[in-house]
Design a protein around this motif. Structure first.
Motif, PDB file in Angstrom:
ATOM      1  N   GLY A 234       0.692  -1.037   0.033  1.00  0.00           N
ATOM      2  CA  GLY A 234       0.125  -0.039  -0.097  1.00  0.00           C
ATOM      3  C   GLY A 234       0.822   1.334   0.011  1.00  0.00           C
ATOM      4  O   GLY A 234       0.240   2.786  -0.007  1.00  0.00           O
ATOM      5  N   HIS A 305      -2.418   4.580 -10.905  1.00  0.00           N
ATOM      6  CA  HIS A 305      -2.681   4.948  -9.401  1.00  0.00           C
ATOM      7  C   HIS A 305      -2.680   3.700  -8.685  1.00  0.00           C
ATOM      8  O   HIS A 305      -3.815   3.486  -7.833  1.00  0.00           O
ATOM      9  CB  HIS A 305      -4.059   5.760  -9.349  1.00  0.00           C
ATOM     10  CG  HIS A 305      -4.250   6.938 -10.259  1.00  0.00           C
ATOM     11  ND1 HIS A 305      -3.387   8.049  -9.934  1.00  0.00           N
ATOM     12  CD2 HIS A 305      -4.678   7.309 -11.309  1.00  0.00           C
ATOM     13  CE1 HIS A 305      -3.540   8.959 -10.729  1.00  0.00           C
ATOM     14  NE2 HIS A 305      -4.545   8.494 -11.774  1.00  0.00           N
ATOM     15  N   GLU A 308      -2.748   3.514  -4.640  1.00  0.00           N
ATOM     16  CA  GLU A 308      -4.113   3.991  -4.020  1.00  0.00           C
ATOM     17  C   GLU A 308      -5.071   2.512  -4.463  1.00  0.00           C
ATOM     18  O   GLU A 308      -5.952   2.360  -3.316  1.00  0.00           O
ATOM     19  CB  GLU A 308      -4.568   5.309  -4.911  1.00  0.00           C
ATOM     20  CG  GLU A 308      -4.150   6.502  -4.737  1.00  0.00           C
ATOM     21  CD  GLU A 308      -2.822   6.495  -5.546  1.00  0.00           C
ATOM     22  OE1 GLU A 308      -2.391   7.728  -5.634  1.00  0.00           O
ATOM     23  OE2 GLU A 308      -2.273   5.813  -6.344  1.00  0.00           O
ATOM     24  N   HIS A 309      -4.738   1.905  -5.527  1.00  0.00           N
ATOM     25  CA  HIS A 309      -5.850   0.772  -5.735  1.00  0.00           C
ATOM     26  C   HIS A 309      -5.438  -0.232  -4.747  1.00  0.00           C
ATOM     27  O   HIS A 309      -6.212  -1.009  -4.255  1.00  0.00           O
ATOM     28  CB  HIS A 309      -5.561   0.367  -7.355  1.00  0.00           C
ATOM     29  CG  HIS A 309      -6.237  -0.869  -7.655  1.00  0.00           C
ATOM     30  ND1 HIS A 309      -7.440  -0.674  -7.833  1.00  0.00           N
ATOM     31  CD2 HIS A 309      -5.671  -2.326  -7.803  1.00  0.00           C
ATOM     32  CE1 HIS A 309      -7.849  -2.318  -8.038  1.00  0.00           C
ATOM     33  NE2 HIS A 309      -7.148  -2.832  -8.135  1.00  0.00           N
ATOM     34  N   ALA A 311      -4.278  -0.020  -1.754  1.00  0.00           N
ATOM     35  CA  ALA A 311      -4.882   0.435  -0.425  1.00  0.00           C
ATOM     36  C   ALA A 311      -6.327   0.161  -0.423  1.00  0.00           C
ATOM     37  O   ALA A 311      -6.921  -0.515   0.484  1.00  0.00           O
ATOM     38  CB  ALA A 311      -4.640   1.862  -0.171  1.00  0.00           C
ATOM     39  N   SER A 312      -7.021   0.101  -1.329  1.00  0.00           N
ATOM     40  CA  SER A 312      -8.565  -0.449  -1.440  1.00  0.00           C
ATOM     41  C   SER A 312      -8.745  -1.539  -1.494  1.00  0.00           C
ATOM     42  O   SER A 312      -9.412  -2.139  -0.786  1.00  0.00           O
ATOM     43  CB  SER A 312      -9.145   0.627  -2.644  1.00  0.00           C
ATOM     44  OG  SER A 312     -10.464   0.196  -2.800  1.00  0.00           O
ATOM     45  N   VAL A 313      -8.240  -2.302  -2.484  1.00  0.00           N
ATOM     46  CA  VAL A 313      -8.459  -3.763  -2.757  1.00  0.00           C
ATOM     47  C   VAL A 313      -8.023  -4.443  -1.604  1.00  0.00           C
ATOM     48  O   VAL A 313      -8.296  -5.763  -1.499  1.00  0.00           O
ATOM     49  CB  VAL A 313      -8.155  -4.147  -4.289  1.00  0.00           C
ATOM     50  CG1 VAL A 313      -6.602  -4.404  -4.320  1.00  0.00           C
ATOM     51  CG2 VAL A 313      -8.798  -5.610  -4.638  1.00  0.00           C
ATOM     52  N   GLU A 315      -7.482  -3.733   1.322  1.00  0.00           N
ATOM     53  CA  GLU A 315      -8.320  -3.791   2.503  1.00  0.00           C
ATOM     54  C   GLU A 315      -9.476  -4.716   2.525  1.00  0.00           C
ATOM     55  O   GLU A 315      -9.881  -5.589   3.465  1.00  0.00           O
ATOM     56  CB  GLU A 315      -8.841  -2.355   2.896  1.00  0.00           C
ATOM     57  CG  GLU A 315      -9.805  -2.327   4.078  1.00  0.00           C
ATOM     58  CD  GLU A 315      -9.141  -2.684   5.334  1.00  0.00           C
ATOM     59  OE1 GLU A 315      -9.506  -2.805   6.462  1.00  0.00           O
ATOM     60  OE2 GLU A 315      -7.836  -2.378   5.290  1.00  0.00           O
ATOM     61  N   TYR A 316     -10.241  -4.980   1.297  1.00  0.00           N
ATOM     62  CA  TYR A 316     -11.121  -5.852   0.681  1.00  0.00           C
ATOM     63  C   TYR A 316     -10.588  -7.437   0.893  1.00  0.00           C
ATOM     64  O   TYR A 316     -11.334  -8.055   1.394  1.00  0.00           O
ATOM     65  CB  TYR A 316     -11.694  -5.427  -0.569  1.00  0.00           C
ATOM     66  CG  TYR A 316     -13.023  -6.184  -0.996  1.00  0.00           C
ATOM     67  CD1 TYR A 316     -14.052  -6.163  -0.252  1.00  0.00           C
ATOM     68  CD2 TYR A 316     -12.962  -7.379  -1.796  1.00  0.00           C
ATOM     69  CE1 TYR A 316     -15.259  -6.850  -0.422  1.00  0.00           C
ATOM     70  CE2 TYR A 316     -13.982  -8.070  -2.074  1.00  0.00           C
ATOM     71  CZ  TYR A 316     -15.207  -7.853  -1.655  1.00  0.00           C
ATOM     72  OH  TYR A 316     -16.368  -8.582  -1.729  1.00  0.00           O
ATOM     73  N   ASP A 380      -9.032  -6.628  -8.884  1.00  0.00           N
ATOM     74  CA  ASP A 380     -10.169  -5.995  -8.378  1.00  0.00           C
ATOM     75  C   ASP A 380     -11.039  -6.657  -7.248  1.00  0.00           C
ATOM     76  O   ASP A 380     -10.721  -8.017  -7.148  1.00  0.00           O
ATOM     77  CB  ASP A 380     -11.084  -5.262  -9.615  1.00  0.00           C
ATOM     78  CG  ASP A 380     -11.753  -6.411 -10.363  1.00  0.00           C
ATOM     79  OD1 ASP A 380     -12.186  -7.491  -9.996  1.00  0.00           O
ATOM     80  OD2 ASP A 380     -12.084  -6.184 -11.516  1.00  0.00           O
ATOM     81  N   LYS A 381     -12.194  -6.367  -6.793  1.00  0.00           N
ATOM     82  CA  LYS A 381     -12.614  -7.093  -5.736  1.00  0.00           C
ATOM     83  C   LYS A 381     -13.529  -8.149  -6.208  1.00  0.00           C
ATOM     84  O   LYS A 381     -13.853  -9.306  -5.457  1.00  0.00           O
ATOM     85  CB  LYS A 381     -13.737  -6.087  -5.140  1.00  0.00           C
ATOM     86  CG  LYS A 381     -13.335  -4.978  -4.270  1.00  0.00           C
ATOM     87  CD  LYS A 381     -14.332  -4.069  -3.630  1.00  0.00           C
ATOM     88  CE  LYS A 381     -13.480  -2.762  -2.984  1.00  0.00           C
ATOM     89  NZ  LYS A 381     -14.411  -1.655  -2.222  1.00  0.00           N
TER      90      LYS A 381
END
Length: 398
Positions: A234, A305, A308-309, A311-313, A315-316, A380-381
């Protein structure tokens, strides 16, 4: 193409058997998927052990390499070339370090880091008996120097004597580190997140205390970011999540986007007071093709990015693995950061990994009881959802 088993049998006749390979022959990749020679599709949660951060068959990346192939692929380090300058500038920019030495692999980066630390200490007092503190359960590579600082006795013992004056402490146990420090200590070396050792992140307090000791005693802090770096946790490098800065750091794997390349970086203080002309070298390190790969990889990280990606995915992924851990009594815990995660089981995980592969999901272990998750950073998620569905089936059937 021939049948899968025919190729496997042929491989076993010509390759040195140092790997227990999975019984599939891979042919191509696209995005986050791999395909074997029979056309079967696999969702890849290994990415070549953390190498293919941008996934497979990225057209922009491929085009940059093709363009460089048509110009120049090798010069040796007796000459300058533009890609090596551009790659070094980009690495300096994202790391905040000052000097770069390009290698062909992570193990070579570790070798160079060890030499730089010892030369730094030698120039201070003229002695050659300096010691390096490394961590138990660590993994830094298979060459003789890297093996010497790898904290797994089973990996080392058949190849001893290795380079000497290595002491081992325990990650996240500052008292064990203090107990190993002597007036001969020249460096403390650790992975910011242990990978092969079982996905153990360095705790914030521990790493910051190690850093403070190094600052006070002029001991060099060497951080191995070969697996945990390049966005996987991240941030560009995992140590950037802490209030520390290494004197020397190593990188490889994802830094070349799939090309075999690595580097060790250092501060100006170390750069000006360690390796000089003639102290270290490499024929292929810093070649134009590999450095074009680094430059393009870093450009694509920015343009897409990626940090940033993650950090998001990431966490998921963490949330979904935590959920699975609550569903099965055989899972002891989840450990990890970002898109470098591990599930710890109370039994060997080989059968689960094999079942997952049958169902089109590629996973690897970290030790006998940990399933390691190192997907391409572009997942991705929905990819996480597909992975967890297959993983549940594999756990239940295995």
């Amino acid at each position: 193409m021939g049948k899968m088993q025919d190729y496997i049998e042929e491989a076993e006749q010509v390759l040195l058997h140092t790997y227990n390979r999975y019984q599939i022959v891979l042919d191509k990749g696209e995005g986050v998927h791999l395909y074997d020679i029979e056309g079967k599709e696999y969702l890849d949660f290994v990415s070549g052990i953390g190498v293919f951060a941008l996934g497979y068959h990225n057209e922009e990346f491929n085009s940059a390499l093709k363009e460089q192939i048509d110009k120049l692929t090798h010069t040796s380090n007796y000459f300058y070339n533009i890609p090596v300058i551009e790659a070094a500038k980009k690495l300096k920019e994202i790391s905040g370090m000052d000097r770069v030495f390009f290698t062909n692999s992570g193990a070579e980066a570790i070798e160079g880091a060890i030499k730089a630390a010892r030369k730094y200490a030698y120039l201070k007092d003229g002695k050659t008996d300096h010691e390096i503190i490394a961590m138990e359960h660590s993994f830094h590579g298979r060459t003789m120097g890297a093996l010497a600082v790898t904290g797994k006795k089973a990996y080392r013992e058949a190849f001893e004597p290795l380079i000497g004056n290595i002491r081992f402490a325990n990650l996240n146990d500052i008292e064990s580190v203090k107990a190993q420090i002597t007036d001969k200590t020249c460096a403390i070396l650790l992975e910011t997140v242990q990978g092969e050792g079982g996905i153990y992140p360095a705790e914030k307090k521990f790493l910051e205390e190690v850093y403070a000791i190094c600052q006070k005693k002029d001991i060099l802090l060497i951080l191995d970011e070969i697996q945990c770096g390049m966005g996987r946790c991240g941030s560009y490098f995992a140590w950037q999540r802490y209030s520390v800065k290494p004197d020397i750091m190593t990188t490889a794997k994802a830094v070349g986007g799939g090309m075999p390349v690595g580097a060790f970086l250092m501060t100006e203080k170390v750069g000006a007071n360690s390796l000089k002309a003639g102290d270290h070298g490499t024929t292929y390190g810093g070649n134009p093709l590999a450095c074009a790969a680094i430059k393009k990889t870093l450009d694509l990280f920015e343009e897409n990015h990626i940090i940033e990606h993650v950090a998001s995915v990431g966490e998921y992924l963490k949330e979904q693995l935590d959920l699975i851990a609550t569903e099965y009594d055989c899972i002891v815990e989840r450990r990890g950061v970002g898109l470098m995660q591990g599930l710890v089981f109370d039994k060997p995980v080989g059968s689960i990994i094999a079942k997952a592969m049958e169902k089109g999901l590629i996973l690897i272990n970290a030790g006998t009881d940990v399933i390691r998750f190192l997907p391409p950073l572009i997942i991705d998620k929905s990819d996480v959802d597909t992975m967890t569905a297959i993983l549940r089936e594999a756990i239940e059937q295995a």
